[in-house]
Design a protein around this motif. Structure first.
Motif, PDB file in Angstrom:
ATOM      1  N   ARG A  22       1.006  -1.116  -0.028  1.00 37.93           N
ATOM      2  CA  ARG A  22      -0.071   0.243   0.066  1.00 37.93           C
ATOM      3  C   ARG A  22       0.597   1.197   0.215  1.00 37.93           C
ATOM      4  NH1 ARG A  22      -5.320  -0.321  -0.179  1.00 37.93           N
ATOM      5  NH2 ARG A  22      -5.973  -2.222   0.479  1.00 37.93           N
ATOM      6  N   PRO A  23       0.418   2.056  -1.195  1.00 36.35           N
ATOM      7  CA  PRO A  23       1.244   3.529  -1.422  1.00 36.35           C
ATOM      8  C   PRO A  23       1.323   4.604   0.275  1.00 36.35           C
ATOM      9  CG  PRO A  23      -0.139   3.356  -2.311  1.00 36.35           C
ATOM     10  CD  PRO A  23      -0.302   2.930  -1.870  1.00 36.35           C
ATOM     11  N   MET A  24       1.860   5.246   0.456  1.00 36.04           N
ATOM     12  CA  MET A  24       1.667   5.415   1.675  1.00 36.04           C
ATOM     13  C   MET A  24       0.465   7.407   1.687  1.00 36.04           C
ATOM     14  SD  MET A  24       4.199   8.370   3.666  1.00 36.04           S
ATOM     15  CE  MET A  24       4.554   9.407   2.250  1.00 36.04           C
ATOM     16  N   ARG A  25      -0.777   6.944   1.769  1.00 34.41           N
ATOM     17  CA  ARG A  25      -1.161   8.090   1.115  1.00 34.41           C
ATOM     18  C   ARG A  25      -1.265   9.845   1.861  1.00 34.41           C
ATOM     19  NH1 ARG A  25      -5.578   7.988  -2.303  1.00 34.41           N
ATOM     20  NH2 ARG A  25      -4.925   5.835  -2.111  1.00 34.41           N
ATOM     21  N   THR A  26      -1.256  10.475   1.132  1.00 31.55           N
ATOM     22  CA  THR A  26      -0.741  12.134   1.936  1.00 31.55           C
ATOM     23  C   THR A  26      -2.227  12.945   1.750  1.00 31.55           C
ATOM     24  OG1 THR A  26       0.092  13.021  -0.993  1.00 31.55           O
ATOM     25  CG2 THR A  26       1.283  12.054   0.885  1.00 31.55           C
ATOM     26  N   SER A  27      -3.180  12.677   0.901  1.00 36.95           N
ATOM     27  CA  SER A  27      -4.670  13.027   0.521  1.00 36.95           C
ATOM     28  C   SER A  27      -5.859  11.979  -0.248  1.00 36.95           C
ATOM     29  CB  SER A  27      -4.326  14.505  -0.447  1.00 36.95           C
ATOM     30  OG  SER A  27      -4.166  13.370  -1.629  1.00 36.95           O
ATOM     31  N   ARG A  28      -6.610  12.529  -0.318  1.00 35.63           N
ATOM     32  CA  ARG A  28      -7.640  11.482  -0.989  1.00 35.63           C
ATOM     33  C   ARG A  28      -7.486  11.149  -2.282  1.00 35.63           C
ATOM     34  NH1 ARG A  28     -12.769  11.343  -3.843  1.00 35.63           N
ATOM     35  NH2 ARG A  28     -12.232  13.593  -3.579  1.00 35.63           N
ATOM     36  N   THR A  29      -7.130  11.558  -2.829  1.00 40.76           N
ATOM     37  CA  THR A  29      -6.177  11.237  -4.134  1.00 40.76           C
ATOM     38  C   THR A  29      -4.989  11.323  -4.536  1.00 40.76           C
ATOM     39  OG1 THR A  29      -6.275  14.133  -5.412  1.00 40.76           O
ATOM     40  CG2 THR A  29      -9.213  12.487  -5.146  1.00 40.76           C
ATOM     41  N   TYR A  30      -4.146  11.222  -3.912  1.00 45.74           N
ATOM     42  CA  TYR A  30      -2.955  11.641  -3.910  1.00 45.74           C
ATOM     43  C   TYR A  30      -2.508  10.669  -3.354  1.00 45.74           C
ATOM     44  CZ  TYR A  30       1.805  13.706  -4.900  1.00 45.74           C
ATOM     45  OH  TYR A  30       3.165  14.372  -5.605  1.00 45.74           O
ATOM     46  N   ALA A  31      -0.736   9.665  -3.504  1.00 43.90           N
ATOM     47  CA  ALA A  31      -0.613   8.236  -2.404  1.00 43.90           C
ATOM     48  C   ALA A  31       1.094   9.195  -3.112  1.00 43.90           C
ATOM     49  CB  ALA A  31      -0.854   7.735  -2.824  1.00 43.90           C
ATOM     50  N   LEU A  32       2.398   8.146  -2.494  1.00 42.27           N
ATOM     51  CA  LEU A  32       3.285   8.381  -2.692  1.00 42.27           C
ATOM     52  C   LEU A  32       3.827   6.535  -2.393  1.00 42.27           C
ATOM     53  CD1 LEU A  32       4.731  11.451  -0.825  1.00 42.27           C
ATOM     54  CD2 LEU A  32       4.156  11.196  -3.159  1.00 42.27           C
ATOM     55  N   TYR A  33       4.717   6.328  -4.207  1.00 42.21           N
ATOM     56  CA  TYR A  33       4.735   4.770  -4.120  1.00 42.21           C
ATOM     57  C   TYR A  33       6.421   4.966  -4.183  1.00 42.21           C
ATOM     58  CZ  TYR A  33      -0.106   3.492  -5.908  1.00 42.21           C
ATOM     59  OH  TYR A  33      -1.283   3.673  -5.904  1.00 42.21           O
ATOM     60  N   SER A  34       6.715   3.301  -3.396  1.00 43.95           N
ATOM     61  CA  SER A  34       8.925   3.413  -3.566  1.00 43.95           C
ATOM     62  C   SER A  34       8.994   3.228  -4.747  1.00 43.95           C
ATOM     63  CB  SER A  34       8.343   2.671  -2.287  1.00 43.95           C
ATOM     64  OG  SER A  34       8.083   1.535  -2.548  1.00 43.95           O
ATOM     65  N   ARG A  35      10.222   3.190  -5.130  1.00 46.87           N
ATOM     66  CA  ARG A  35      10.791   2.790  -6.211  1.00 46.87           C
ATOM     67  C   ARG A  35      10.335   1.283  -6.306  1.00 46.87           C
ATOM     68  NH1 ARG A  35      12.307   4.539 -10.618  1.00 46.87           N
ATOM     69  NH2 ARG A  35      12.892   6.843  -9.551  1.00 46.87           N
ATOM     70  N   GLU A  36      11.006   0.570  -5.341  1.00 45.24           N
ATOM     71  CA  GLU A  36      10.971  -0.701  -5.117  1.00 45.24           C
ATOM     72  C   GLU A  36       9.336  -0.716  -6.453  1.00 45.24           C
ATOM     73  OE1 GLU A  36      12.012   0.765  -2.122  1.00 45.24           O
ATOM     74  OE2 GLU A  36      13.682  -0.242  -2.377  1.00 45.24           O
ATOM     75  N   SER A  37       7.849  -0.205  -6.108  1.00 43.88           N
ATOM     76  CA  SER A  37       6.375  -0.770  -6.365  1.00 43.88           C
ATOM     77  C   SER A  37       7.113  -1.137  -8.206  1.00 43.88           C
ATOM     78  CB  SER A  37       5.849   0.184  -6.161  1.00 43.88           C
ATOM     79  OG  SER A  37       5.308   0.218  -4.567  1.00 43.88           O
TER      80      SER A  37
END
Length: 475
Positions: A22-37
């Protein structure tokens, strides 16, 4: 989507299935994925296109590997050996690449003579004309580091440390595969053992690196929040002498007669904030928000209380929800702090992503508060203390002596005559923090003024814990 070639809906579907972390969600419509993803998505495509695995099979493989793409690729290689009929020969990857092929794949292309410099730096063990895939990947990483300003000679000590570690790991592997541990000539079991050691060494190295990185997020400075979440500055004794406790009693008595007096509730919240009483601050802030759902200060106070009571996720949700209704510098800065604290014990990549987001939000908050002197001063001071003690592990955004000297001067020049109890306590707290931040910078830069500042802090608040702490000790 751009890096992996996988559609947005498919990425969301893989997250729901557990194929991706699961990515790190910073808002309802925005998330940060790791390079490993990205690497995992490429491995998943390999599973589908080459090995013809079902999503259930891929899910089991990925979960066994704990979403580590390197381990997934390792298992894929084993599966290719075990199930050759399911592999399409036209899609198999070449086992070796020429140096020209590797160099042609680097973007932007390296300058003439770079390959010779790489050879002289002795960063590669494969020196022949044909290079295995791992060597090609290593060359790509070296070139990326070069592009980021890291010279080849700086990579040499790292390569030597890796060589020493590999020597020790191979010796351990040899001890584990002695005839006493397995049947003589059992090379199939030895191969599995070697693969397991390889995974262990890779993950152990990553874990050790992350641990060392995280150790630098709490440098040996005197943090101004103690282990019981109480402010070291000002001391409880000073707050009592400044009549803060008496003021709290007065406000509570008034609220007994008029429970919905918004001015009294706001003052009580301010008093609890000054006393670091997070539990009672949360209760008063909730009551204010029931009466006035959009109250900015109550939202900021509640978010801070949630952080100190260990519920960082709820603090982030509260701030993001309120910021959708309109921007505010105080809430924006608090959101950056909460995002950072959420990632504080994550790996280096996640933590640096959070640090970057925190710095962006702090800069935006300062720009929005340029016409609000009290808010601007507080954000500058809190941000400086954060960077000095917690949120700047690579020390890329450290406050300067000149910046904090000017801020300290500004605080000291604010008149304190004619102020209410809460306003006076707030001003003295700001002065102490400003002197404290400047003291940390002077101690960091080995400036003789550090002793003078410490004496000034002790003169204002002789009861605080700083004067009794051994030098160089942290929390």
């Amino acid at each position: 989507m751009k890096l992996s070639g996988v559609a947005r809906q498919t990425i969301h579907y893989y997250v729901r299935l557990g194929l991706l972390p699961r990515p790190m969600r910073t808002s309802r419509t925005y998330a940060l994925y790791s390079r490993e993803s990205v690497d995992l998505l490429k491995a998943i495509k390999e599973c589908q296109n080459v090995l013809r695995l079902s999503l259930d099979e891929i899910g089991n493989l990925v979960r066994r590997a704990h979403h580590d793409p390197r381990r997934v690729w390792s298992e894929l290689e084993e599966l290719k050996k075990e199930r050759p009929l399911r592999i399409r020969s036209a899609e198999t990857r070449p086992q070796f690449l020429t140096a020209d092929q590797v160099l042609a794949g680097l973007h932007p292309p390296p300058p003439p003579g770079w390959w010779d410099e790489l050879q002289r730096a002795r960063l590669l063990h494969s020196t022949g004309h044909h290079l295995p895939p791992d060597a090609a990947a290593l060359i790509q990483s070296i070139w990326k580091l070069n592009q980021l300003g890291v010279p080849l000679e700086d990579l040499r000590p790292i390569a030597e440390a890796m060589q020493l570690a590999a020597t020790a790991e191979l010796a351990a592997c040899q001890r584990a595969t002695r005839p006493a541990h397995m049947v003589r000539g059992d090379y199939a079991k030895a191969l599995r053992t070697l693969n397991a050691f390889d995974q262990f060494a890779y993950l152990s190295h990553r874990d050790s690196f992350a641990m060392q990185f995280n150790a630098h997020t709490h440098r040996p400075m005197d943090l101004f929040i103690g282990p019981n979440k109480k402010h070291v500055l000002p001391s409880e004794t000073l707050l009592s002498e400044l009549n803060l406790n008496r003021e709290i009693d007065r406000l509570l008595n008034g609220l007994d007669r008029s429970p919905q007096n918004r001015k009294a509730l706001a003052d009580l919240a301010h008093a609890y904030l000054l006393r670091s009483d997070w539990f009672h601050l949360a209760g008063v802030s909730n009551k204010i928000l029931q009466l006035e759902p959009g109250n900015v200060r109550a939202t900021a106070d509640l978010s801070r209380s949630l952080i100190h009571m260990g519920d960082v996720d709820q603090s982030i949700q509260l701030l993001e929800k309120r910021l959708k209704a309109g921007s505010d510098p105080l809430l924006k800065f608090r959101l950056g702090q909460a995002i950072l604290l959420q990632a504080l014990h994550a790996g280096p990549t996640d933590l640096l992503t959070a640090v970057r987001r925190n710095q962006q939000l702090a800069a935006e908050a300062l720009a929005e508060a340029r016409h609000l002197p009290a808010v601007r001063r507080w954000i500058m001071l809190d941000s400086a203390l954060d960077n000095l003690t917690v949120s700047d592990p690579l020390q890329l955004n450290q406050p300067t002596y000149e910046e904090l000297d000017a801020l300290n001067t500004e605080y000291q020049q604010i008149p304190d005559r004619g102020r209410s109890v809460l306003s006076r306590v707030s001003l003295i707290t700001g002065r102490l923090f400003a002197m404290y931040a400047l003291y940390l910078v002077c101690r960091r830069d080995r400036k003789p003024r550090a002793k003078e500042l410490l004496r000034g802090i002790m003169a204002i608040d002789p009861y605080n814990a700083l004067g009794q702490r051994p030098p160089g000790r942290g929390r």
